[in-house]
Enzyme design. Structure first.
Site, PDB file in Angstrom:
ATOM      1  N   ASN A   1      -3.193  -8.546   1.025  1.00  0.00           N
ATOM      2  CA  ASN A   1      -4.168  -9.285   0.207  1.00  0.00           C
ATOM      3  C   ASN A   1      -4.455  -8.561  -1.107  1.00  0.00           C
ATOM      4  O   ASN A   1      -5.287  -8.996  -1.891  1.00  0.00           O
ATOM      5  CB  ASN A   1      -5.473  -9.532   0.988  1.00  0.00           C
ATOM      6  CG  ASN A   1      -6.199  -8.239   1.338  1.00  0.00           C
ATOM      7  OD1 ASN A   1      -5.744  -7.151   0.983  1.00  0.00           O
ATOM      8  ND2 ASN A   1      -7.323  -8.352   2.021  1.00  0.00           N
TER       9      ASN A   1
ATOM     10  N   TYR B   1      -0.832   8.845  13.020  1.00  0.00           N
ATOM     11  CA  TYR B   1      -0.419   9.686  11.892  1.00  0.00           C
ATOM     12  C   TYR B   1      -1.420  10.804  11.690  1.00  0.00           C
ATOM     13  O   TYR B   1      -2.621  10.592  11.805  1.00  0.00           O
ATOM     14  CB  TYR B   1      -0.400   8.955  10.561  1.00  0.00           C
ATOM     15  CG  TYR B   1       0.134   7.562  10.496  1.00  0.00           C
ATOM     16  CD1 TYR B   1       1.070   7.082  11.391  1.00  0.00           C
ATOM     17  CD2 TYR B   1      -0.309   6.730   9.469  1.00  0.00           C
ATOM     18  CE1 TYR B   1       1.547   5.799  11.271  1.00  0.00           C
ATOM     19  CE2 TYR B   1       0.171   5.452   9.348  1.00  0.00           C
ATOM     20  CZ  TYR B   1       1.097   4.985  10.254  1.00  0.00           C
ATOM     21  OH  TYR B   1       1.553   3.711  10.112  1.00  0.00           O
ATOM     22  N   PHE B   2      -0.903  11.938  11.218  1.00  0.00           N
ATOM     23  CA  PHE B   2      -1.790  13.030  10.843  1.00  0.00           C
ATOM     24  C   PHE B   2      -2.119  12.878   9.347  1.00  0.00           C
ATOM     25  O   PHE B   2      -2.614  11.825   8.973  1.00  0.00           O
ATOM     26  CB  PHE B   2      -1.207  14.364  11.343  1.00  0.00           C
ATOM     27  CG  PHE B   2      -1.486  14.475  12.829  1.00  0.00           C
ATOM     28  CD1 PHE B   2      -0.838  13.620  13.741  1.00  0.00           C
ATOM     29  CD2 PHE B   2      -2.473  15.306  13.311  1.00  0.00           C
ATOM     30  CE1 PHE B   2      -1.168  13.624  15.097  1.00  0.00           C
ATOM     31  CE2 PHE B   2      -2.803  15.333  14.667  1.00  0.00           C
ATOM     32  CZ  PHE B   2      -2.151  14.490  15.553  1.00  0.00           C
TER      33      PHE B   2
ATOM     34  N   GLY C   1     -18.850  15.494   9.387  1.00  0.00           N
ATOM     35  CA  GLY C   1     -17.816  14.870  10.220  1.00  0.00           C
ATOM     36  C   GLY C   1     -16.481  15.599  10.233  1.00  0.00           C
ATOM     37  O   GLY C   1     -15.606  15.278  11.040  1.00  0.00           O
TER      38      GLY C   1
ATOM     39  N   PHE D   1       0.427  -2.290   8.880  1.00  0.00           N
ATOM     40  CA  PHE D   1      -0.346  -1.280   8.145  1.00  0.00           C
ATOM     41  C   PHE D   1      -1.674  -1.823   7.636  1.00  0.00           C
ATOM     42  O   PHE D   1      -2.560  -1.039   7.297  1.00  0.00           O
ATOM     43  CB  PHE D   1       0.422  -0.826   6.887  1.00  0.00           C
ATOM     44  CG  PHE D   1       1.677  -0.061   7.135  1.00  0.00           C
ATOM     45  CD1 PHE D   1       1.638   1.268   7.491  1.00  0.00           C
ATOM     46  CD2 PHE D   1       2.925  -0.667   6.981  1.00  0.00           C
ATOM     47  CE1 PHE D   1       2.800   1.990   7.697  1.00  0.00           C
ATOM     48  CE2 PHE D   1       4.090   0.047   7.188  1.00  0.00           C
ATOM     49  CZ  PHE D   1       4.026   1.375   7.545  1.00  0.00           C
TER      50      PHE D   1
ATOM     51  N   GLY E   1       0.814  -1.218   0.000  1.00  0.00           N
ATOM     52  CA  GLY E   1       0.000   0.000   0.000  1.00  0.00           C
ATOM     53  C   GLY E   1       0.844   1.263   0.000  1.00  0.00           C
ATOM     54  O   GLY E   1       2.081   1.222  -0.116  1.00  0.00           O
TER      55      GLY E   1
ATOM     56  N   TYR F   1     -14.374   3.676  11.253  1.00  0.00           N
ATOM     57  CA  TYR F   1     -12.955   3.470  10.922  1.00  0.00           C
ATOM     58  C   TYR F   1     -12.072   3.873  12.102  1.00  0.00           C
ATOM     59  O   TYR F   1     -11.204   3.114  12.547  1.00  0.00           O
ATOM     60  CB  TYR F   1     -12.567   4.288   9.671  1.00  0.00           C
ATOM     61  CG  TYR F   1     -11.077   4.488   9.548  1.00  0.00           C
ATOM     62  CD1 TYR F   1     -10.247   3.434   9.194  1.00  0.00           C
ATOM     63  CD2 TYR F   1     -10.483   5.732   9.832  1.00  0.00           C
ATOM     64  CE1 TYR F   1      -8.869   3.606   9.121  1.00  0.00           C
ATOM     65  CE2 TYR F   1      -9.119   5.909   9.759  1.00  0.00           C
ATOM     66  CZ  TYR F   1      -8.311   4.847   9.401  1.00  0.00           C
ATOM     67  OH  TYR F   1      -6.949   5.019   9.335  1.00  0.00           O
TER      68      TYR F   1
ATOM     69  N   SER G   1      -4.078   6.471  14.078  1.00  0.00           N
ATOM     70  CA  SER G   1      -4.443   7.650  13.291  1.00  0.00           C
ATOM     71  C   SER G   1      -4.832   8.799  14.210  1.00  0.00           C
ATOM     72  O   SER G   1      -5.373   8.571  15.306  1.00  0.00           O
ATOM     73  CB  SER G   1      -5.645   7.276  12.413  1.00  0.00           C
ATOM     74  OG  SER G   1      -6.237   8.428  11.859  1.00  0.00           O
TER      75      SER G   1
ATOM     76  N   LYS H   1      -9.390   1.818  14.952  1.00  0.00           N
ATOM     77  CA  LYS H   1      -8.026   2.183  15.385  1.00  0.00           C
ATOM     78  C   LYS H   1      -7.971   2.280  16.903  1.00  0.00           C
ATOM     79  O   LYS H   1      -7.030   1.807  17.540  1.00  0.00           O
ATOM     80  CB  LYS H   1      -7.620   3.522  14.759  1.00  0.00           C
ATOM     81  CG  LYS H   1      -7.475   3.490  13.253  1.00  0.00           C
ATOM     82  CD  LYS H   1      -6.336   2.575  12.833  1.00  0.00           C
ATOM     83  CE  LYS H   1      -6.159   2.494  11.342  1.00  0.00           C
ATOM     84  NZ  LYS H   1      -5.265   1.420  10.910  1.00  0.00           N
TER      85      LYS H   1
ATOM     86  N   THR I   1      -7.249  10.428  13.884  1.00  0.00           N
ATOM     87  CA  THR I   1      -8.707  10.376  13.986  1.00  0.00           C
ATOM     88  C   THR I   1      -9.156   9.842  15.364  1.00  0.00           C
ATOM     89  O   THR I   1     -10.275  10.112  15.791  1.00  0.00           O
ATOM     90  CB  THR I   1      -9.297   9.559  12.811  1.00  0.00           C
ATOM     91  OG1 THR I   1     -10.692   9.783  12.743  1.00  0.00           O
ATOM     92  CG2 THR I   1      -9.044   8.085  12.933  1.00  0.00           C
TER      93      THR I   1
END
Ligand code: NAD
Ligand code: WQD
Length: 337
Positions: free
Chosen positions: A32, A176-177, A293, A80, A10, A148, A124, A152, A126
């Protein structure tokens, strides 16, 4: 060390595989290919001169994963692999909880079975949710506002409980930002499938002619230019942050949390104008309604990563946009020829 990278084909994973190889590690990748292509690893090999072993394995297949650990003497894992589209997670929460949480449970159970207890996990920003003041600091109470983000948060909880119960575990939770940019070679980068959800990939597709114009989601926020502020981080800085975190947990047990961000916010229009500079022309945009959101502004307090890991970001917003543009211009259709 021999490092297993899940999700290594990714966007962030492929850049991290390269950083790991450049730092002298051997890399094994499982993915995958649900949201990526093996072509990224072929190009990483071109850049590093080293080939990562690749296994097309789904983390939901615990037996297949076990086979990878039987085949390779893994020292540590950078994890990841996961689904990451916030909007899709609202529509299909079960898909997200199943893939991200069960996938992680399988991974750590298999790791435990093979006495591999060092893990660096992609969390994240988030997870900070909507009630924390900015800048975000690691010790704040977390509480994500979408499925999501909750995957996390829940994975952070699972790993923290594991670390508390068993002091043989070495765990880094990296928040992470907003990762953007691409390797400066222009050979690897972000290749979103369908309409990009994120700002910079969308602008890049406008610039290359795949989208008509950027929709700026909201111009009436209480920010200097009315558009939202985010903490953008170059993906190669982010990749180096993983190597730094891995070095830290290599010999230190416990559970560590670090923000990986620059510590400053940039507005949507600043990003657009920086990208325009890279492209050398103005890009069409329209200010539309707010996206559900979205928070007006957030950025990292990045001081803990500097103090503990000696890591901080090195690249400017202009460099992020130049590198992202080089990748997009040279690969207008991503990894698809
Ligand atoms: P990506 O989609 O490019 O990479 C994730 C990889 O995981 C993909 O290659 C996908 O095929 C693989 N994958 C998904 N489910 C899998 C499964 N069950 N088994 C095996 N492989 C599986 O995303 P990315 O941007 O590189 O993000 C990497 C990680 O960082 C993700 O966990 C994401 O949630 C997290 N993250 C990303 C951002 C961002 O804005 N890109 C920000 C914060 C955190
Ligand atoms: C940035 C800004 C948008 C697209 C998301 C996830 C977060 C993390 C990073 C994984 C916002 C505006 C965007 C567009 C726009 N991912 N925008 N037009 O929302 O900060 O974070 O990615 O963990 O969890 O939520 O990033 O790139 O989507 O948006 O105006 O077409 O750009 O409103 O202000 P975000 P983003």
């Amino acid at each position: 060390m021999k490092i297993l990278v899940t999700g290594g084909t990714g966007y962030i994973g492929s850049h991290t595989v390269l950083s790991l190889q450049e730092a002298g590690h051997d890399v094994v990748v499982v993915d995958n290919l649900a949201n990526s292509s093996e072509e990224s690893l072929r190009r990483v090999a071109e850049l590093s001169g080293k080939t990562a072993a690749f296994h097309q394995v789904d983390l939901l297949d615990e037996q297949a994963l076990d086979g990878v650990f039987r085949e390779h003497a893994i020292d540590a894992v950078i994890h990841f692999a996961g689904l990451k589209a916030v909007g899709e997670s609202v529509k299909e929460p079960l898909k997200y909880y199943y893939n991200n949480i069960v996938g992680t449970l399988n991974l750590i159970r298999v790791m435990d079975g093979h006495n591999v207890r060092r893990i660096v996990f992609s969390s994240s920003a988030t997870v900070y949710g909507e009630h924390n003041p900015i800048p975000y600091v690691e010790k704040m109470e977390i509480g994500a506002n979408n499925p999501y983000g909750r995957t996390k948060e829940q994975i952070e909880d699972i790993l923290s409980d594991l670390g508390s119960a068993d002091d043989r575990w070495h765990i880094a939770l990296l928040r992470y930002f907003n990762p953007v940019g691409a390797h400066p070679s222009g050979r690897i980068g972000e290749d979103p499938q369908g309409i990009p959800n994120n700002l910079v990939p969308f602008i890049a597709q406008v610039a290359v002619g795949r989208r008509e114009k950027l929709m700026v989601f909201g111009g009436d926020y209480d920010t200097p230019d009315g558009t939202c502020l985010r903490d953008y981080i170059h993906v190669t800085d982010l990749a180096d942050g993983h190597v730094a975190a891995l070095n830290h947990v290599a010999d230190k047990a416990g559970v560590f949390r670090w923000n990986l961000g620059s510590g400053t916010g940039s507005s949507v229009l600043e990003v657009l104008h920086s990208f325009e500079k890279a492209v050398g022309r103005e890009l069409p945009y329209e200010i539309t309604g707010r996206r559900a959101g979205d928070l007006p502004a957030f950025w990292a307090d990045a001081s803990a990563a500097l103090a503990d890991l000696g890591w901080s970001t090195t690249k400017t917003l202009d460099e992020m946009c130049q590198d992202h543009w080089r990748w997009q211009k040279n690969n207008p259709n991503g990894y698809t020829a």
